[in-house]
Motif scaffolding. Sequence first.
Motif, short mmCIF file in Angstrom:
data_model
loop_
_atom_site.label_atom_id
_atom_site.label_comp_id
_atom_site.label_asym_id
_atom_site.label_seq_id
_atom_site.Cartn_x
_atom_site.Cartn_y
_atom_site.Cartn_z
N ARG A 66 10.44 31.63 -22.04
CA ARG A 66 11.62 30.95 -22.58
C ARG A 66 12.46 31.88 -23.44
NH1 ARG A 66 8.12 26.50 -23.42
NH2 ARG A 66 7.96 26.97 -25.65
N ARG A 67 11.79 32.72 -24.22
CA ARG A 67 12.54 33.64 -25.07
C ARG A 67 13.28 34.67 -24.23
NH1 ARG A 67 16.10 34.47 -28.36
NH2 ARG A 67 15.91 36.19 -29.85
N ALA A 68 12.66 35.15 -23.16
CA ALA A 68 13.34 36.09 -22.26
C ALA A 68 14.58 35.44 -21.65
CB ALA A 68 12.38 36.56 -21.18
N ALA A 69 14.48 34.16 -21.30
CA ALA A 69 15.62 33.46 -20.72
C ALA A 69 16.77 33.38 -21.72
CB ALA A 69 15.21 32.06 -20.28
N GLU A 70 16.45 33.22 -23.01
CA GLU A 70 17.48 33.16 -24.04
C GLU A 70 18.17 34.52 -24.23
OE1 GLU A 70 15.12 29.80 -26.75
OE2 GLU A 70 15.29 31.87 -27.42
N MET A 71 17.51 35.59 -23.78
CA MET A 71 18.03 36.93 -23.99
C MET A 71 18.79 37.47 -22.78
SD MET A 71 17.03 37.85 -27.07
CE MET A 71 17.20 39.63 -26.99
N ALA B 282 8.17 38.71 -25.72
CA ALA B 282 7.30 38.87 -26.88
C ALA B 282 7.92 39.77 -27.94
CB ALA B 282 5.95 39.43 -26.44
N TYR B 283 8.65 40.78 -27.51
CA TYR B 283 9.27 41.70 -28.47
C TYR B 283 10.39 41.04 -29.29
CZ TYR B 283 6.94 46.09 -27.38
OH TYR B 283 6.01 47.10 -27.28
N PHE B 284 10.91 39.91 -28.79
CA PHE B 284 12.00 39.24 -29.51
C PHE B 284 11.54 37.92 -30.13
CE2 PHE B 284 14.05 42.20 -26.68
CZ PHE B 284 15.01 42.77 -27.51
N LEU B 285 10.27 37.90 -30.54
CA LEU B 285 9.70 36.78 -31.28
C LEU B 285 8.98 37.29 -32.51
CD1 LEU B 285 8.14 34.76 -28.30
CD2 LEU B 285 10.02 33.96 -29.75
N HIS B 286 8.80 36.42 -33.49
CA HIS B 286 7.96 36.75 -34.63
C HIS B 286 7.29 35.47 -35.12
CE1 HIS B 286 10.41 35.18 -38.13
NE2 HIS B 286 11.29 35.10 -37.16
N GLU B 287 6.17 35.60 -35.81
CA GLU B 287 5.50 34.45 -36.39
C GLU B 287 6.13 34.10 -37.73
OE1 GLU B 287 0.98 34.12 -34.72
OE2 GLU B 287 1.29 35.31 -36.53
N TYR B 288 6.19 32.80 -38.00
CA TYR B 288 6.72 32.32 -39.27
C TYR B 288 5.75 31.32 -39.86
CZ TYR B 288 9.90 30.42 -42.78
OH TYR B 288 10.47 30.02 -43.96
N SER B 289 5.30 31.57 -41.08
CA SER B 289 4.39 30.66 -41.78
C SER B 289 5.23 29.58 -42.46
CB SER B 289 3.54 31.44 -42.79
OG SER B 289 2.66 30.59 -43.48
N PHE B 290 5.39 28.46 -41.77
CA PHE B 290 6.42 27.50 -42.15
C PHE B 290 6.08 26.71 -43.42
CE2 PHE B 290 3.53 25.49 -39.17
CZ PHE B 290 3.31 24.23 -39.68
N GLU B 291 4.81 26.66 -43.83
CA GLU B 291 4.48 25.94 -45.06
C GLU B 291 3.78 26.85 -46.06
OE1 GLU B 291 0.37 23.60 -44.33
OE2 GLU B 291 2.04 22.80 -43.18
N ALA B 292 4.09 28.14 -46.02
CA ALA B 292 3.40 29.10 -46.90
C ALA B 292 3.66 28.84 -48.37
CB ALA B 292 3.82 30.53 -46.54
N ALA C 132 4.42 30.93 -21.45
CA ALA C 132 5.62 30.11 -21.27
C ALA C 132 6.61 30.32 -22.42
CB ALA C 132 5.23 28.62 -21.17
N ILE C 133 6.09 30.50 -23.63
CA ILE C 133 6.96 30.78 -24.78
C ILE C 133 7.67 32.12 -24.58
CG2 ILE C 133 7.00 31.25 -27.26
CD1 ILE C 133 4.65 29.30 -27.54
N ALA D 66 0.47 24.89 -34.21
CA ALA D 66 1.75 24.26 -34.53
C ALA D 66 2.81 24.83 -33.61
CB ALA D 66 2.14 24.52 -35.99
N ALA D 67 3.84 24.03 -33.32
CA ALA D 67 4.87 24.48 -32.40
C ALA D 67 6.19 23.80 -32.71
CB ALA D 67 4.47 24.19 -30.95
N THR D 68 7.27 24.47 -32.40
CA THR D 68 8.59 23.88 -32.51
C THR D 68 8.97 23.27 -31.16
OG1 THR D 68 9.58 26.02 -31.96
CG2 THR D 68 9.34 25.49 -34.30
N PRO D 69 9.92 22.33 -31.15
CA PRO D 69 10.28 21.67 -29.89
C PRO D 69 11.20 22.52 -29.04
CG PRO D 69 11.63 20.82 -31.66
CD PRO D 69 10.64 21.78 -32.29
N VAL D 70 11.35 22.09 -27.80
CA VAL D 70 12.34 22.66 -26.89
C VAL D 70 13.64 21.88 -27.04
CG1 VAL D 70 12.93 23.09 -24.47
CG2 VAL D 70 10.58 23.44 -25.27
#
Length: 433
Positions: free
Chosen positions: A87-92, A112-122, A83-84, A183-187
């Motif tokens: 959603r990213r494909a829809a944004e593109m 998937a190619y237009f996403l990356h992981e971010y360590s938000f509390e590194a 689903a993630i 962990a996840a960000t909101p829509v």
Amino acid sequence: MPDGTPPSAPFFNRQALHLRPDPSRVVVRPFRPAVEPRDLNPVDKTRANHIVDRVLAMTADETDALLAETLRNFDDRHRNLPAIFERRAAEMEDAFAAHASFSQAQRQLVGAYFLHEYSFEAAALFNPSIVPHPDQSGVAAGCRRFILSLRAVGEGHISSLTFRSGILAADGTVTIDPPARLAATPVVTARVGDRLELGFDPASDIAERVIFPVTEMQANGIEDARFVAFHDEGQTIYYATFTAYSGSGIRSELLETRDFVTFHLAPLKGAAARNKGMALFPRKIGGRYAMIARHDNESLHLILSDDLHEWGLGEVIVKPEYPWEFVQIGNCGSPIELDEGWLLFTHGVGPVRHYSIGAVLLDKDDPSRVLGRSRVPLVQPATAERHGYVPNVVYSCGAIKVGERILLPYAISDAFSTVATIRITTLLDQLKD
């Protein structure tokens, strides 16, 4: 003067809890072929289309195999990745105009190619705030379940907002639930300019929810949220004032929620909103909203307003007076209502930008009147803990009253956070003139 866990001040009971940053906790964020501007310009679209062309050149079997491998590699790190990806494909969509229709597998793989992981509390987990949890069911008498908010910092010094839950027991013991593995960000469910509505999966744990910068004004951080449970006409609304940082400018903004699932974010207006460190009183005073702010870089001001979203300059009520606050004085969250008045925790900055925590007591009916204040710090950096992301700092964005105690979460050296309980009666003795 207390130094970390002060034996000379038994009213201050620091708990053996350390909330430290965990680089294994990640969210997925949009990847853009060029860093700036954030929206795809013609050059970016060309690169994006090249990536899409390469995906479409693969056979169906190759596409299915690569998508399956990608899901196997990342699915245990995120909830509902397909689903993630969708959603990213829809944004593109604007970058895909030159292409024919996609199969579902191709669409997900492109996402998937237009996403990356971010360590938000590194890098850091600090500047906590706290409010009573909206759900107190099953909590024993004399105990209180709470929600703790924290400022998380990752790569590039980008700040986001994350949460924990816990309980303060009747005997003063504090327990904090372990962080969720995912962990996840909101829509973004609605957007009008810089006014946003954000929604999380209601089935997710509170610790899974991460509010990451969304607007251009927030691009480099949602900083130092000061939460308060605001009571008005029999209802409780949770507000948080925070600093939106674009990388070159700041603005105070307001977050609103009733359930910590759906959030509304909006800019604050008025002269005071051009600065940081605003803290809302938990109820109206004389029929008006009230705010503690600092807009002269030195002193605390009381501002009254008929409009929750617009704030003028107000009047100075507390100026630096003692050596540990000669550089500046600021608030450590919203005032706490006691029978004796409004208890406001403060931070003071002294020599070599050494941050300490103190407190003032304001008149309940006229908060511009100072009834008492701490002449020496209540908390200051412990010798063994003064090293961190920003050394020589203790800092809080809010505390709560539970029975005869104050529960004060605070950060150490802008690196990690801890909590302490304080006896109200003994604390008030420290504030007497």
